[in-house]
Design a protein around this motif. Structure first.
Motif, mmCIF file in Angstrom:
data_model
loop_
_atom_site.group_PDB
_atom_site.id
_atom_site.type_symbol
_atom_site.label_atom_id
_atom_site.label_comp_id
_atom_site.label_asym_id
_atom_site.label_seq_id
_atom_site.Cartn_x
_atom_site.Cartn_y
_atom_site.Cartn_z
ATOM 1 N N SER A 168 0.276 9.554 -26.069
ATOM 2 C CA SER A 168 -0.747 8.478 -26.068
ATOM 3 C C SER A 168 -1.455 8.608 -24.653
ATOM 4 C CB SER A 168 -0.242 7.196 -26.183
ATOM 5 O OG SER A 168 -1.086 6.217 -25.945
ATOM 6 N N LYS A 169 -2.936 8.709 -24.759
ATOM 7 C CA LYS A 169 -3.761 8.856 -23.543
ATOM 8 C C LYS A 169 -3.794 7.309 -23.034
ATOM 9 C CE LYS A 169 -5.967 12.896 -24.973
ATOM 10 N NZ LYS A 169 -7.282 13.713 -25.293
ATOM 11 N N THR A 170 -3.508 6.357 -23.501
ATOM 12 C CA THR A 170 -3.656 5.156 -23.181
ATOM 13 C C THR A 170 -2.530 4.566 -22.428
ATOM 14 O OG1 THR A 170 -5.209 4.790 -24.948
ATOM 15 C CG2 THR A 170 -4.500 2.775 -23.935
ATOM 16 N N PRO A 171 -2.379 4.152 -21.202
ATOM 17 C CA PRO A 171 -1.433 3.422 -20.655
ATOM 18 C C PRO A 171 -0.894 2.179 -20.893
ATOM 19 C CG PRO A 171 -3.286 3.573 -18.955
ATOM 20 C CD PRO A 171 -3.621 4.152 -20.312
ATOM 21 N N SER A 172 0.475 1.677 -21.018
ATOM 22 C CA SER A 172 0.628 0.471 -20.794
ATOM 23 C C SER A 172 1.223 0.120 -19.643
ATOM 24 C CB SER A 172 1.672 0.155 -22.350
ATOM 25 O OG SER A 172 2.897 1.045 -21.854
ATOM 26 N N PHE A 173 1.237 -1.279 -19.437
ATOM 27 C CA PHE A 173 1.962 -1.737 -18.196
ATOM 28 C C PHE A 173 3.040 -2.548 -18.371
ATOM 29 C CE2 PHE A 173 -2.550 -0.584 -17.731
ATOM 30 C CZ PHE A 173 -2.641 -0.056 -16.399
ATOM 31 N N ILE A 174 4.001 -2.605 -17.588
ATOM 32 C CA ILE A 174 5.321 -3.401 -17.738
ATOM 33 C C ILE A 174 5.462 -4.099 -16.274
ATOM 34 C CG2 ILE A 174 7.738 -3.670 -17.927
ATOM 35 C CD1 ILE A 174 7.624 -0.943 -19.771
ATOM 36 N N THR A 175 5.549 -5.572 -16.272
ATOM 37 C CA THR A 175 5.757 -6.351 -15.465
ATOM 38 C C THR A 175 7.277 -6.899 -15.307
ATOM 39 O OG1 THR A 175 3.446 -6.651 -14.974
ATOM 40 C CG2 THR A 175 5.002 -8.191 -14.123
ATOM 41 N N VAL A 176 7.863 -6.981 -14.325
ATOM 42 C CA VAL A 176 9.095 -7.521 -14.074
ATOM 43 C C VAL A 176 8.832 -8.592 -13.200
ATOM 44 C CG1 VAL A 176 11.540 -7.454 -13.506
ATOM 45 C CG2 VAL A 176 10.588 -5.525 -14.936
ATOM 46 N N ILE A 177 9.279 -9.956 -13.261
ATOM 47 C CA ILE A 177 9.350 -10.985 -12.578
ATOM 48 C C ILE A 177 10.524 -11.465 -11.935
ATOM 49 C CG2 ILE A 177 8.579 -13.455 -11.982
ATOM 50 C CD1 ILE A 177 6.231 -12.928 -14.315
ATOM 51 N N THR A 178 10.784 -11.487 -10.429
ATOM 52 C CA THR A 178 12.142 -11.765 -9.987
ATOM 53 C C THR A 178 11.892 -13.286 -9.262
ATOM 54 O OG1 THR A 178 11.699 -10.399 -8.128
ATOM 55 C CG2 THR A 178 13.106 -9.460 -10.004
ATOM 56 N N SER A 179 13.030 -13.893 -9.190
ATOM 57 C CA SER A 179 13.167 -15.271 -8.285
ATOM 58 C C SER A 179 14.182 -15.037 -7.570
ATOM 59 C CB SER A 179 12.902 -16.404 -9.338
ATOM 60 O OG SER A 179 13.049 -17.498 -8.395
ATOM 61 N N ASP A 180 14.029 -15.154 -6.137
ATOM 62 C CA ASP A 180 15.338 -14.889 -5.293
ATOM 63 C C ASP A 180 15.830 -13.774 -5.699
ATOM 64 O OD1 ASP A 180 14.330 -17.029 -3.761
ATOM 65 O OD2 ASP A 180 15.575 -18.386 -4.980
ATOM 66 N N GLY A 181 15.428 -12.660 -5.954
ATOM 67 C CA GLY A 181 15.919 -11.190 -6.164
ATOM 68 C C GLY A 181 16.461 -11.396 -7.871
ATOM 69 N N LEU A 182 16.503 -12.289 -8.625
ATOM 70 C CA LEU A 182 17.051 -12.269 -10.082
ATOM 71 C C LEU A 182 15.726 -12.251 -10.925
ATOM 72 C CD1 LEU A 182 19.743 -14.995 -9.509
ATOM 73 C CD2 LEU A 182 20.147 -12.579 -9.352
#
Length: 216
Positions: A168-182
């Motif tokens: 695929s030439k189309t990128p996807s994005f992945i976001t990880v959210i942490t709160s106080d390191g978790l």
């Protein structure tokens, strides 16, 4: 594959055509996104003649965002027909909203704008969408999460990475959210903004489920 079969085929389940090209719903999704946005914009313009541009823009955003389209896909039962070789987890749930847009693109190519518009305005919106509820629903999940963190003095961080899968030439994005390191939320999308919204949505669900401070 037929046009509609292609619309239901995620890139992870791509098929090769006679020229050796991978066939999936990415191009139809692109087209359907534009057609759906146009139809919804015209519908809202006529439905709310006394509302200003800001209201119309917010309503359109709510009606075409991936979370809303994913829920819609489940309501109409389309999710059962989507071909995908990925795990159906929360972070890649955008696959279903993408497929709905691809179906709109396929319908437009097959039957034209008039039929596609009638399908959305006369079939989908009256049967599955409560405009009053949409109007009073805040779907900016990132904003809600940031407000919660400020109210409860909790530090949260967004880490977004860009990915290219397979050919695929189309990128996807992945976001990880942490709160106080978790880690509290993870989301994927076709843009950085979309992945952060999806991750924020999952984070809010997680925090509510674990009886964290309320989002009142």
């Amino acid at each position: 594959m037929t046009l509609y079969e292609t619309a239901l085929t995620h890139k992870s389940a791509s098929k090769l055509d006679t020229q050796g090209n991978q066939v999936n719903n990415e191009r139809l999704e692109y087209l359907g996104d534009a057609i759906l946005g146009s139809i919804i914009a015209e519908f809202l313009y006529n439905r709310f003649p006394n509302q200003d541009e800001g209201f119309l823009t917010q309503m359109r955003s709510k009606l075409v965002n991936r979370s809303f389209l994913t829920d819609l896909t489940y309501q109409i039962g389309l999710n059962a027909y989507i071909r995908s070789n990925t795990n159906n987890t929360a972070e890649n749930s955008h696959i279903y909203g993408d497929a709905f847009e691809a179906i709109i693109g396929a319908l437009y190519l097959d039957r034209g704008y008039r039929v596609t518009k009638a399908f959305i305005v006369k079939k989908i919106l009256p049967s599955y969408v409560d405009l009053n509820q949409v109007q009073h629903t805040n779907t900016n999940f990132k904003s809600q999460l940031i407000e919660w963190s400020q109210k409860n003095k909790q530090e949260i961080n967004f880490e977004t990475t860009e990915h290219l899968s397979g050919d695929s030439k189309t990128p996807s994005f992945i976001t990880v959210i942490t709160s106080d390191g978790l880690p509290i939320g993870k989301g994927e999308g076709n843009s950085k903004k979309e992945s952060q919204q999806n991750a924020s949505h999952q984070a809010i669900k997680y925090l509510k489920k674990t009886d964290a401070q309320s989002f009142d």
